[in-house]
Design a protein around this motif. Sequence first.
Motif, mmCIF file in Angstrom:
data_model
loop_
_atom_site.group_PDB
_atom_site.id
_atom_site.type_symbol
_atom_site.label_atom_id
_atom_site.label_comp_id
_atom_site.label_asym_id
_atom_site.label_seq_id
_atom_site.Cartn_x
_atom_site.Cartn_y
_atom_site.Cartn_z
ATOM 1 N N CYS A 146 0.844 -1.200 0.000
ATOM 2 C CA CYS A 146 0.000 0.000 0.000
ATOM 3 C C CYS A 146 0.875 1.244 0.000
ATOM 4 C CB CYS A 146 -0.867 -0.023 1.257
ATOM 5 S SG CYS A 146 -2.010 1.368 1.391
ATOM 6 N N SER B 39 0.571 3.590 1.901
ATOM 7 C CA SER B 39 0.877 3.922 3.298
ATOM 8 C C SER B 39 1.996 3.038 3.849
ATOM 9 C CB SER B 39 -0.378 3.863 4.172
ATOM 10 O OG SER B 39 -0.935 2.588 4.169
ATOM 11 N N HIS C 203 -1.020 -4.688 5.622
ATOM 12 C CA HIS C 203 -2.353 -4.571 6.225
ATOM 13 C C HIS C 203 -3.445 -4.849 5.188
ATOM 14 C CE1 HIS C 203 -1.259 -0.557 4.736
ATOM 15 N NE2 HIS C 203 -2.497 -0.556 4.304
ATOM 16 N N GLU C 204 -3.035 -5.285 3.987
ATOM 17 C CA GLU C 204 -4.020 -5.625 2.954
ATOM 18 C C GLU C 204 -3.812 -7.099 2.620
ATOM 19 O OE1 GLU C 204 -3.259 -2.882 -0.277
ATOM 20 O OE2 GLU C 204 -3.844 -1.147 0.920
ATOM 21 N N ASP D 210 -8.733 -2.542 2.244
ATOM 22 C CA ASP D 210 -8.334 -1.155 2.533
ATOM 23 C C ASP D 210 -8.711 -0.185 1.415
ATOM 24 O OD1 ASP D 210 -7.109 1.271 2.931
ATOM 25 O OD2 ASP D 210 -5.086 0.521 3.176
ATOM 26 N N ILE D 211 -7.990 -0.232 0.301
ATOM 27 C CA ILE D 211 -8.010 0.920 -0.609
ATOM 28 C C ILE D 211 -9.345 1.176 -1.298
ATOM 29 C CG2 ILE D 211 -5.521 1.038 -0.992
ATOM 30 C CD1 ILE D 211 -5.908 -0.537 -3.575
HETATM 31 ZN ZN ZN Z 1 -3.382 0.092 2.587
#
Ligand code: ZN
Length: 389
Positions: free
Chosen positions: A38, A40, A60-61, A169-170
């Motif tokens: 990501c 981030s 985190h994805e 997430d995204i």
């Molecule tokens: Zn992310």
Amino acid sequence: MKANCWMGRNTVEVREVPDPVILNSRDAIVRVTSTSICGSDLHLYDGYMPTMEKGDILGHEFMGEVVEVGSKVSTLKVGDRVVVPFPIACGNCTSCEHGLYSLCENSNPNAGLAEKFMGHTPSGVFGYSHMLGGYPGGQAQYARVPFADVGPIKIEDDLPDEKVLFLSDILPTGWMGAEMCDIKPGDTIAVWGAGPVGQFAVASAYLMGAERVICIDRFPYRLRTAERAGAEPLNYQEVDVLDALRDITAGRGPDACIDAVGMEAHHPVPAMYAYDRAKQAARLETERPYALREAILACRNGGIVSVIGVYGGLIDKFPMGSLMNRSLTLRGGQCHVQRYLKPLLKKIRKDEIDPSFVISHRMALEDAPRGYEMFKNKMDDCNKIVLTP
Ligand SMILES: [Zn+2]
Ligand SMILES: [Zn+2]
């Protein structure tokens, strides 16, 4: 198992680490089938998020197959396919009961650390520093998922990983960025950042009824992908963004502005860039907030500025006068992913959106170090990398 670990600034390493085990009765262990890098994650890679430690597992994805469940998880069984949201949320606290999952009050064991930086703590997040819980992330062969009876959403077998992975997430983050704009038919929305989150914010804004969506970036390949989502591209290295947005909107400015850039924005004027870059490097401010400053100045009187780009701490030269005198509304938040999972999965199933359009590269987990370098330096038109453990 193998896992991609943070080893210091600009260094990640795929290492052999112990397999995760069930620690709490509401945990599940997931065998990761797809995970992604990501934007981030780059803030961690670049060393701008405090409280990272050598050996921390990133990511985190992720999604995968449930291989073990704790005694109190009745909603999942071994063999289920799930996508796991990045915020860790208990489902029982006041924030969770209000749908504010990224503000869960029970999932950050290091809340005290976050309170020192931010006043109060947000939820714990997978693979995103000790300040946010120190949870091992999902760029690994296996991951422990706390509160597994609340977060993960089951996926039917006919949907491929690539269509649903970004529910983690995204996709919801882009969606929430647009939702915070209270879009009405006929609205013009401007989005800073034509990365995957910005691209999803563009697509979401149209699904919510926006008339025109302008997307601002400097990389032609990212702007082209945003164009495929319907955006009108604006390259800030070629035009003055504030002038261009004034022209497009008959002098009024966009009805709402979305900052999908965050703390490491780039600035076309070298002196401006050097100023914030130096202060950031000396830790005198933690952000380079050009996109945010510009979004505030561009927004029409009485409009909304929606911040989904990630910030970590303090910024300089914040145009408070513009915000206050022109009745702007500033909104932001880490995405409350859990509340968008079902509605967005439905849209994917109905082919209203196919999130896989953002993927530019597919790699094995072992290639994560090369992936981070490519993604950071925008090599080979790198837009979004999916890793397969
Ligand atoms: Zn992310
Ligand atoms: Zn909670």
